[in-house]
Design an enzyme around this catalytic site. Structure first.
Site, PDB file in Angstrom:
ATOM      1  N   VAL A  63      36.320  31.583  20.490  1.00  0.00           N
ATOM      2  CA  VAL A  63      36.844  32.868  20.036  1.00  0.00           C
ATOM      3  C   VAL A  63      38.172  33.220  20.688  1.00  0.00           C
ATOM      4  O   VAL A  63      38.905  34.071  20.177  1.00  0.00           O
ATOM      5  CB  VAL A  63      35.829  34.009  20.285  1.00  0.00           C
ATOM      6  N   ASN A  89      28.993  38.436  20.074  1.00  0.00           N
ATOM      7  CA  ASN A  89      28.174  38.265  21.276  1.00  0.00           C
ATOM      8  C   ASN A  89      28.823  37.367  22.319  1.00  0.00           C
ATOM      9  O   ASN A  89      28.508  37.479  23.504  1.00  0.00           O
ATOM     10  CB  ASN A  89      26.816  37.684  20.873  1.00  0.00           C
ATOM     11  N   SER A 144      27.780  46.503  27.313  1.00  0.00           N
ATOM     12  CA  SER A 144      26.956  46.373  28.510  1.00  0.00           C
ATOM     13  C   SER A 144      26.840  47.731  29.179  1.00  0.00           C
ATOM     14  O   SER A 144      27.833  48.461  29.311  1.00  0.00           O
ATOM     15  CB  SER A 144      27.567  45.375  29.494  1.00  0.00           C
ATOM     16  N   TYR A 157      34.236  41.982  34.518  1.00  0.00           N
ATOM     17  CA  TYR A 157      33.260  42.058  33.418  1.00  0.00           C
ATOM     18  C   TYR A 157      33.108  43.495  32.925  1.00  0.00           C
ATOM     19  O   TYR A 157      33.099  43.755  31.715  1.00  0.00           O
ATOM     20  CB  TYR A 157      31.910  41.522  33.890  1.00  0.00           C
ATOM     21  N   ALA A 159      35.248  45.928  33.075  1.00  0.00           N
ATOM     22  CA  ALA A 159      36.456  46.301  32.334  1.00  0.00           C
ATOM     23  C   ALA A 159      36.437  45.706  30.931  1.00  0.00           C
ATOM     24  O   ALA A 159      36.815  46.364  29.952  1.00  0.00           O
ATOM     25  CB  ALA A 159      37.693  45.831  33.090  1.00  0.00           C
ATOM     26  N   SER A 160      35.986  44.472  30.814  1.00  0.00           N
ATOM     27  CA  SER A 160      35.970  43.828  29.495  1.00  0.00           C
ATOM     28  C   SER A 160      35.001  44.525  28.551  1.00  0.00           C
ATOM     29  O   SER A 160      35.309  44.735  27.370  1.00  0.00           O
ATOM     30  CB  SER A 160      35.616  42.342  29.637  1.00  0.00           C
ATOM     31  N   LYS A 161      33.843  44.909  29.047  1.00  0.00           N
ATOM     32  CA  LYS A 161      32.864  45.547  28.178  1.00  0.00           C
ATOM     33  C   LYS A 161      33.233  47.010  27.895  1.00  0.00           C
ATOM     34  O   LYS A 161      32.894  47.551  26.838  1.00  0.00           O
ATOM     35  CB  LYS A 161      31.472  45.440  28.791  1.00  0.00           C
TER      36      LYS A 161
END
Length: 251
Positions: A63, A89, A144, A157, A159-161
């Protein structure tokens, strides 16, 4: 089992080679959907497709690479001419090195944001015309609950979610006029066959003690909600973040 219309839908599931991703694919095939199981692990999705039969189509996909995403879009255009559901996902998660944010390297930061955020944008953008062709498509972005729990030593992680959740709200406004719904499924702690070094037994027990439902979550607790959001039964649900956390915390 038995959500309305899933047996007529073409649904793309990314990160489908293992863990919750594979569980999403299994549940959707059980509901009668045709599932394009996509993952960088080509061997993994091919094994999954052999397990699930003719309703599962394996696709080797990265992706984070625009060329890989465009190849999938071209395949789906030729094969189906539409996409009824997209489950974003794919993410870097179980292999993350936990550290205070000031010790996270630039390489670690960039690699996680590239997959977890840019990957969602790249793939969804590439499939917009196919989603529009459905007339009633649904996108489910996997977020999340670490975003609101403010989990320590996990800032890249988190920050990404957080970004993915924000993207859901904006996408739902931009795509609603085309009959496309966009929601975030936001899991709390979920335990699968994938080993995790990011949660100690003491942390696991502390979270369990804080939950309203006194058991750990398995993949089936997430897959049932995803199936609902991808089905016609949720036709008036968009721009929402649905936490599935056993009552660990409340919005």
């Amino acid at each position: 089992m038995g959500y309305t219309g899933l047996d007529r839908k073409v649904i793309v599931v990314t990160g489908a080679a293992q863990g919750i991703g594979a569980a999403y694919a299994r549940r959707l095939v059980a509901e009668g959907a045709t599932v394009v199981a996509a993952d960088r692990n080509g061997d993994g999705v091919r094994r999954l497709a052999e397990e699930l039969g003719e309703l599962a189509i394996p696709s080797e996909l990265d992706v984070a690479r625009a060329d890989s995403v465009k190849e999938l879009a071209a395949f789906l255009t030729d094969r189906f001419g539409r996409v009824d559901g997209l489950l974003n996902n794919a993410a870097i998660f179980s292999t993350i090195r936990m550290a205070p944010f000031w010790e996270i390297t630039e390489e670690e930061w960039d690699s996680i944001l590239r997959v977890n955020v840019t990957g969602v944008w790249l793939l969804t953008s590439a499939l917009v015309d196919l989603l529009r062709a459905s007339g009633s498509a649904s996108i489910v972005n996997i977020g999340s609950d670490s975003v609101v729990l403010g989990r320590q030593n996990y800032l890249h992680y988190v920050a990404s979610k957080g970004a993915v959740t924000g993207m859901t709200y904006a996408m739902s406004k931009e795509l609603g006029g085309f009959g496309i719904r966009v929601n975030t499924l936001s899991p709390g702690p979920v335990y699968t066959e994938i080993a995790r070094d990011t949660v100690t037994e003491a942390q696991k027990q502390a979270m369990l003690a804080s939950q309203a439902i006194k058991r750990t979550a398995g993949p089936e607790d997430m897959t049932s909600v995803a199936a609902f959001l991808l089905s016609d039964d949720s036709a008036y649900v968009t721009g929402q973040t649905i936490s599935v956390n056993g009552g660990l915390w409340h919005r």
